[in-house]
Write an enzyme that holds these catalytic residues in place. Structure first.
Site, PDB file in Angstrom:
ATOM      1  CB  VAL A 137       5.488   2.823  -8.056  1.00 22.55           C
ATOM      2  CG1 VAL A 137       6.062   3.961  -7.197  1.00 22.55           C
ATOM      3  CG2 VAL A 137       4.063   3.129  -8.484  1.00 22.55           C
ATOM      4  CG  ASP A 139       9.932   3.533  -2.502  1.00 24.13           C
ATOM      5  OD1 ASP A 139      10.620   4.573  -2.382  1.00 24.13           O
ATOM      6  OD2 ASP A 139       9.354   2.997  -1.540  1.00 24.13           O
ATOM      7  CG  PHE A 165       3.965  -0.948  -5.988  1.00 27.11           C
ATOM      8  CD1 PHE A 165       3.782   0.409  -5.800  1.00 27.11           C
ATOM      9  CD2 PHE A 165       2.864  -1.736  -6.327  1.00 27.11           C
ATOM     10  CE1 PHE A 165       2.517   0.979  -5.932  1.00 27.11           C
ATOM     11  CE2 PHE A 165       1.600  -1.176  -6.466  1.00 27.11           C
ATOM     12  CZ  PHE A 165       1.421   0.187  -6.264  1.00 27.11           C
ATOM     13  CE  LYS A 166      14.456  -1.788  -9.299  1.00 24.70           C
ATOM     14  NZ  LYS A 166      15.286  -1.175 -10.366  1.00 24.70           N
ATOM     15  CB  ILE A 167      10.020  -1.867  -2.448  1.00 22.56           C
ATOM     16  CG1 ILE A 167       8.520  -1.749  -2.781  1.00 22.56           C
ATOM     17  CG2 ILE A 167      10.374  -1.159  -1.149  1.00 22.56           C
ATOM     18  CD1 ILE A 167       8.006  -0.344  -2.942  1.00 22.56           C
TER      19      ILE A 167
END
Length: 304
Positions: A137, A139, A165-167
């Protein structure tokens, strides 16, 4: 993949000839240059790959070239973002069939006015989850879509393939820490982005990898590996060494930085970006290359 990805997973730039045509051989050289820098994986067709100026045919061509040329030397992550769920699913199937290790996708959006609600976001990721390929994902502020931690944690817990998750939103470190607390072992890859400008804070929060541009992964990877190995002083010292170039890329150059350095070093023949993007000013380029030379970047001498 038998173990969760860690380290550095840069985005490969898409090279164009000076007349704007896709440079197929240049794409192969970009991939080889990244692998020679010791990367842990490569991401293609991302925003920093200028995916938004590629035709469907060019996109398919670049995916095939990249996966065939890398040939398993490192994992390849294929970006599949699109507003329409049907297209996202077809892209995921194509990436899986060609040997991609993972797909990356932003939540569905189209400008400021067309954004899915939380259930729509969940349903799109669930549709890709059913394809049976690991999903990351992304973000990022570009979408303008809010991805609250409870939604991300729900996807991590309930969707088998959604584990990365790439935040890279504002206050990314706090969000990473909250996601890890909420979803625990269901988060295999808490990652950051934004050219590593917040990397130290994100590592403090539990980040295990960074997805930067391809500008200088050989210098940024040691930050992550020192930190994960328990040597925080060495990680901090290396981050300080890299910060001037990280900052210049992030705040002044954007995606053009990597292509300009790669062209200067003979990796690719041109740093062309497609209209309506513009080439960077000579002032900005001069500072970029001065900072790159100070670090003796691999890409500056790779093709010479």
């Amino acid at each position: 993949m038998t173990e969760p990805l860690k380290g550095i997973l840069p985005v490969a730039p898409t090279p164009f000839h000076a007349d704007g045509r896709v440079d197929e051989e240049g794409m192969r050289r970009v991939l080889d240059c990244l692998i020679d820098q010791g990367v842990d994986a490569i991401c293609i067709l991302a925003n920093y790959s200028e995916q938004f100026v590629l035709s469907d045919e060019e996109r398919a061509l670049l995916m095939r070239i990249s996966l065939e040329h890398v040939a398993g030397r490192v994992p390849v992550i294929v970006t599949i973002s699109h507003y329409y769920t049907g297209i996202v699913v077809e892209r995921a199937k194509a990436a899986k069939a060609m040997g991609a290790a993972m797909v990356m996708m932003m939540p569905p959006y189209h400008g400021a006015g067309l954004k899915a609600d939380e259930q729509g976001i969940y349903d799109q990721f669930a549709a890709v989850d059913a394809v049976g390929i690991p999903v990351m994902v992304q973000d990022a502020p570009l979408s303008g879509v809010n991805l609250p931690v409870p939604l991300l944690a729900r996807m991590a817990r309930e969707l088998e393939q959604v584990s990365y998750f790439k935040i890279e939103c504002p206050f990314a470190a706090d969000k990473l820490a909250a996601l890890i607390e909420a979803a625990g072992d269901h988060v295999l890859g808490p990652w950051d982005g934004e050219e590593a400008v917040t990397l130290l804070a994100d590592l403090d929060a539990g980040c295990t990898a960074t997805m930067t541009s391809g500008l200088f992964p050989e210098h940024i990877r040691p930050i992550v590996m020192h930190y994960l190995g328990g040597d925080r002083d060495a990680a901090y010292a290396q981050w300080q060494k890299c910060l001037p170039l990280i900052n210049h890329e992030n705040r002044q150059c954007g995606l053009r930085a990597c292509k300009t350095v790669y062209a200067e070093g003979g990796v690719i023949g041109s740093d062309h970006v497609r209209h309506p993007q513009k080439q960077m000013s000579e002032r900005t380029k001069t500072r970029l290359l001065d900072l790159a030379r100070e670090l003796d970047l691999t890409a500056l001498r790779w093709g010479k």
